[in-house]
Design a protein around this motif. Sequence first.
Motif, PDB file in Angstrom:
ATOM      1  N   ARG A   1      15.371  -8.914   1.622  1.00 30.06           N
ATOM      2  CA  ARG A   1      14.191  -8.441   2.348  1.00 30.06           C
ATOM      3  C   ARG A   1      14.330  -6.963   2.696  1.00 30.06           C
ATOM      4  O   ARG A   1      13.377  -6.185   2.581  1.00 30.06           O
ATOM      5  CB  ARG A   1      14.013  -9.275   3.614  1.00 30.06           C
ATOM      6  CG  ARG A   1      12.789  -8.868   4.444  1.00 30.06           C
ATOM      7  CD  ARG A   1      12.660  -9.730   5.672  1.00 30.06           C
ATOM      8  NE  ARG A   1      12.450 -11.125   5.296  1.00 30.06           N
ATOM      9  CZ  ARG A   1      12.386 -12.139   6.181  1.00 30.06           C
ATOM     10  NH1 ARG A   1      12.525 -11.884   7.475  1.00 30.06           N
ATOM     11  NH2 ARG A   1      12.190 -13.372   5.768  1.00 30.06           N
ATOM     12  N   MET A   2      15.501  -6.573   3.136  1.00 29.14           N
ATOM     13  CA  MET A   2      15.706  -5.163   3.486  1.00 29.14           C
ATOM     14  C   MET A   2      15.491  -4.262   2.273  1.00 29.14           C
ATOM     15  O   MET A   2      14.819  -3.227   2.350  1.00 29.14           O
ATOM     16  CB  MET A   2      17.119  -4.970   4.020  1.00 29.14           C
ATOM     17  CG  MET A   2      17.395  -5.648   5.347  1.00 29.14           C
ATOM     18  SD  MET A   2      19.122  -5.373   5.856  1.00 29.14           S
ATOM     19  CE  MET A   2      19.153  -6.239   7.422  1.00 29.14           C
ATOM     20  N   LEU A   3      16.076  -4.637   1.159  1.00 27.29           N
ATOM     21  CA  LEU A   3      15.950  -3.815  -0.041  1.00 27.29           C
ATOM     22  C   LEU A   3      14.520  -3.782  -0.550  1.00 27.29           C
ATOM     23  O   LEU A   3      14.033  -2.744  -1.030  1.00 27.29           O
ATOM     24  CB  LEU A   3      16.895  -4.332  -1.126  1.00 27.29           C
ATOM     25  CG  LEU A   3      18.388  -4.207  -0.822  1.00 27.29           C
ATOM     26  CD1 LEU A   3      19.205  -4.785  -1.966  1.00 27.29           C
ATOM     27  CD2 LEU A   3      18.766  -2.748  -0.593  1.00 27.29           C
ATOM     28  N   THR A   4      13.780  -4.897  -0.445  1.00 29.73           N
ATOM     29  CA  THR A   4      12.384  -4.936  -0.905  1.00 29.73           C
ATOM     30  C   THR A   4      11.518  -4.003  -0.078  1.00 29.73           C
ATOM     31  O   THR A   4      10.680  -3.252  -0.599  1.00 29.73           O
ATOM     32  CB  THR A   4      11.856  -6.373  -0.836  1.00 29.73           C
ATOM     33  OG1 THR A   4      12.662  -7.217  -1.640  1.00 29.73           O
ATOM     34  CG2 THR A   4      10.418  -6.436  -1.323  1.00 29.73           C
ATOM     35  N   THR A   5      11.699  -4.029   1.255  1.00 23.91           N
ATOM     36  CA  THR A   5      10.920  -3.140   2.139  1.00 23.91           C
ATOM     37  C   THR A   5      11.183  -1.671   1.808  1.00 23.91           C
ATOM     38  O   THR A   5      10.269  -0.859   1.692  1.00 23.91           O
ATOM     39  CB  THR A   5      11.280  -3.435   3.597  1.00 23.91           C
ATOM     40  OG1 THR A   5      11.017  -4.809   3.883  1.00 23.91           O
ATOM     41  CG2 THR A   5      10.469  -2.552   4.533  1.00 23.91           C
ATOM     42  N   GLY A   6      12.442  -1.335   1.673  1.00 23.70           N
ATOM     43  CA  GLY A   6      12.771   0.047   1.350  1.00 23.70           C
ATOM     44  C   GLY A   6      12.236   0.471  -0.001  1.00 23.70           C
ATOM     45  O   GLY A   6      11.759   1.596  -0.175  1.00 23.70           O
ATOM     46  N   LEU A   7      12.246  -0.442  -0.963  1.00 23.77           N
ATOM     47  CA  LEU A   7      11.743  -0.117  -2.295  1.00 23.77           C
ATOM     48  C   LEU A   7      10.240   0.122  -2.283  1.00 23.77           C
ATOM     49  O   LEU A   7       9.738   1.059  -2.916  1.00 23.77           O
ATOM     50  CB  LEU A   7      12.120  -1.241  -3.260  1.00 23.77           C
ATOM     51  CG  LEU A   7      11.725  -1.038  -4.721  1.00 23.77           C
ATOM     52  CD1 LEU A   7      12.415   0.193  -5.286  1.00 23.77           C
ATOM     53  CD2 LEU A   7      12.080  -2.264  -5.553  1.00 23.77           C
ATOM     54  N   LEU A   8       9.486  -0.728  -1.554  1.00 22.93           N
ATOM     55  CA  LEU A   8       8.028  -0.555  -1.494  1.00 22.93           C
ATOM     56  C   LEU A   8       7.662   0.762  -0.825  1.00 22.93           C
ATOM     57  O   LEU A   8       6.755   1.474  -1.274  1.00 22.93           O
ATOM     58  CB  LEU A   8       7.408  -1.731  -0.724  1.00 22.93           C
ATOM     59  CG  LEU A   8       7.425  -3.091  -1.446  1.00 22.93           C
ATOM     60  CD1 LEU A   8       6.882  -4.174  -0.533  1.00 22.93           C
ATOM     61  CD2 LEU A   8       6.605  -3.023  -2.734  1.00 22.93           C
ATOM     62  N   LEU A   9       8.374   1.117   0.238  1.00 23.13           N
ATOM     63  CA  LEU A   9       8.096   2.382   0.920  1.00 23.13           C
ATOM     64  C   LEU A   9       8.372   3.566  -0.006  1.00 23.13           C
ATOM     65  O   LEU A   9       7.591   4.527  -0.067  1.00 23.13           O
ATOM     66  CB  LEU A   9       8.953   2.472   2.186  1.00 23.13           C
ATOM     67  CG  LEU A   9       8.727   3.706   3.066  1.00 23.13           C
ATOM     68  CD1 LEU A   9       7.287   3.780   3.548  1.00 23.13           C
ATOM     69  CD2 LEU A   9       9.680   3.682   4.263  1.00 23.13           C
ATOM     70  N   THR A  10       9.422   3.501  -0.734  1.00 23.80           N
ATOM     71  CA  THR A  10       9.755   4.590  -1.656  1.00 23.80           C
ATOM     72  C   THR A  10       8.724   4.704  -2.771  1.00 23.80           C
ATOM     73  O   THR A  10       8.291   5.812  -3.143  1.00 23.80           O
ATOM     74  CB  THR A  10      11.146   4.337  -2.250  1.00 23.80           C
ATOM     75  OG1 THR A  10      12.107   4.229  -1.191  1.00 23.80           O
ATOM     76  CG2 THR A  10      11.562   5.466  -3.179  1.00 23.80           C
TER      77      THR A  10
END
Length: 957
Positions: free
Chosen positions: A16-25
């Motif tokens: 979940r953490m990595l998905t959120t960061g990826l979408l923001l980027t």
Amino acid sequence: MTTAPRAPRTRSSIARMLTTGLLLTITTVLVLGGSSYARIQTLLAERADVDATYAVLDDISALRVLVRDAERGQRGYVITGREYYLEPYEQAVGDVGDLVDALAAETGTSAAAAAARAELRSAVAAKLSEMQTTIALRRSSGFPAAQALVATDDGRRAMQRITAALDVLEADERALLAEQQRTATLNAARTRALIVAGTDCLVLLMAAGALWVDRRIVRPVQRVAAAAQQLAAGETTEPAAVSGPAEVVAVGEAVNTALEVLVASRDKAVAADRAKSAFLATMSHEIRTPMNAVIGMTDLLLDTPLEPHQRELAETVRDSGETLLVVIDEVLDFSQLQAGSLRLADEPFDVRACVAGAAALVRHEAGAKGLELVVEVSPAVPAALRGDAPRLHQVLVHLLRNAVTFTSRGEVVLTAVVAPGDPGSAPRVRFAVRDTGTGIAPERIGELFRSFAPLDPFTRPQGGVGLGLAICSGLAGAMGGALRVESTLGIGSTFTLDVPLAEAADAVAAPARPAADLTGREVLVVDDNATNRRVLQLQLQGWGATCTGVASAGEALALVAGGRAFDAALVDMHMPGTDGEQLANALRALPTGRDLPLVLLSSGQRHPSATAAGVVDAVLSKPVRSALLEEALRGLLGPAARPATAGPTTNSATVPTAAPAASPAAAPAARGSALRVLLAEDNAVNQRVAQLLLAKFGHEVDTVDNGLRALEAARASRYDVVLMDLHMPEMDGLQATRLIRSEVPGELQPRIIALTASVLSEDREACREAGMDDHLTKPVRARELEDALARVLSAVRDDPAGAWSSQATGAPAPDARVPVTVPLEVAVRARIADLGGADTDADRALFAQLLTSFVERAPGAVADLEDALASGDARELETRAHSLKGSAANLGAEVLAQLCADLEARARAGEAPIGRSLEGLREEVERTCRTFSAIAGEFTAAVRDPGAVPADEPAGW
């Protein structure tokens, strides 16, 4: 007021953490990319306008050029009347109208521009009309009419109008271009600022994301990984810190659980390992004690008269006992290495003595197989080093035994050199054991140092359980070094041991001996092995001698027979063709070799015959210890001898003969009295074995059965040596030794040798600390006991000089061997000397008949060879070549014998030179026959009794 319990914190997962960061980027990248795209499209449109303005300016310049070209073509035609001047005019007239139309469509919409376009169109039309009229008049009326029209200046005025109109249009376009460039520059700066700002935002966003990932994911993972690594390294004090995402928390908890399990398992394993080590040490002692009796009694039994079958049974018992000891030692060493409990000594030792002792243990095995055992220690290796000499000796012996075991022919070479190392670190000594054996397959090299993996799983001639190389590798690592191997199938293997050994600064160097009696001496070295020759030459050059090395008896005979004088000769016993003993006899038959000091170098099981004692001056066993060789040469040459001079000389002085060294067993008789020995041993069988051995050596022995009685005996009487068992009732050997050293007066102090079944370095260290002088491991071999008692007799330890390799300094001198062709007559006469000589009429008549018979039959033998060759009969060719080879070799014609041997081998291999001539062999036969005839004629002329040879004496092949 009661506080409600806090609900457990819900942890986010890594996904979940990595998905959120990826979408923001991705969102940030899309916004930045869209803005940049729009700005770039604007810049491209502005660029297109600038390009269009440049195109208009290009058209204006092109129109100027076309009008001028048309005018030049017109003038050329008017002046010359030649039609080809009109070509530029015609081309320009066709394009001028198109350019005028294009400029009308491309130029600006201002009033000045519109007026300039109208003026341009009118002026161009007037100019073209004027030029057309001038050309027509020139054609129809000639040059004067055309000249009159030109003189009206209508064309010049039209040209001025065109230039003025184009200038106005060009000025208008340049003003427009400047405005477009200013606008494009401003927009490019704005676009650049937008991209930089967006990139900065993206970088900041990614940096913030990286910091967040590092804090929430990476650091917890690193803490768990560090805990897992500590756990793998055996550090079980720090549990893993449990924090971070759910997955990391789960892993941390699993690591902590594994830590608890492993700590418990480690404690159990440590306890079990201690119990195993204690069990192995106890079993080693308990097994060695009865094995002492088995091997000792078997050795004594073998010294008695036995029937062949009985001797075979006794030897089997002894060999099996030795094999059992190898297994015990290997298992115990392996156990200590695995447990990390191996203790290494750090004491001064003589590296040359260590290498020499290792080679001495395999000398007989190598000699029995006909192998050359060569040892070379570089002069750069310090004489005294610090380290664990017994362990180094153990590794070298095992590598040498492996090399001898798996080598059927050739040589085994042990070298020691100083290996390159880091500045300031302890010097590294590189020991290499090279053999010419079968080699090791590449796929098997990786298995060599594994436990229970013998070199040859089907043959274990040395016993053991496949731990030898694993133990050697472990010992090398324990000493701070490394053991590696390089091998090629069919060529051989090289095992290299690199060990850091510090130089022993406190060791007392052996006193230097004067080298004056060897300086300038000329020594002949005869050995078919090139490595042996090189080592001997380095040793001799180190003592100041000059060497000449040759590889065969024939070369040596040729040098001596040719008048070359030598002070001494070192001759190898085992050489192909003519061996060392035969060469010695042949040298004695030559005038210049009659008084030449000869040292015979024997190897292994092949020893000189009884008659050699009257021919050679000294016999040394290979590999030759440097000290023994130097001592032998000094004794043979003596201080009064003179270096050899060129030309034939005869030395009439008496050459001293080197007496063979007395064996340790014979030492008491040489002294005139036996040693007084006190044996302290509680086992009755071991007592009997020791008593028999000591009686056999000629010593007096008193026996006690415990340490207390040994102490009392040492107080009451003076003994030369005490053989002290360590494990005895009432008082053990260590305590008894301490009391003897502290309570017995100095004039009664004996030398004390420990007898123990233990092979642990801790026990040896305990013996030294208690005051013991030497150490023997049970079962005690007769030879080991002999050596120990010999050291007592001489009051020094083994070979204090300790040198047996080359002591030369500096770079090795080039090989002094001079290639020579052995004269056939010299070789034949040497062979006749080997066969007993031609000293009597009967001998001369016999040899004359043999030589003459060969001369008579040789041409027919060559003809038979040529017939077999012509018919392609390889079998017949092989038989005939073999027969001629044997006859030639028997009479000393070595070159002819070698030619026949080559032909025989090629015929056997199916490679006979069918259809080719034997011209070379025939020429050698003719040369041999001439020599044989000359020698036979000499013998026949010297025979006083022609009937000395029996009529039925065989004269054939």
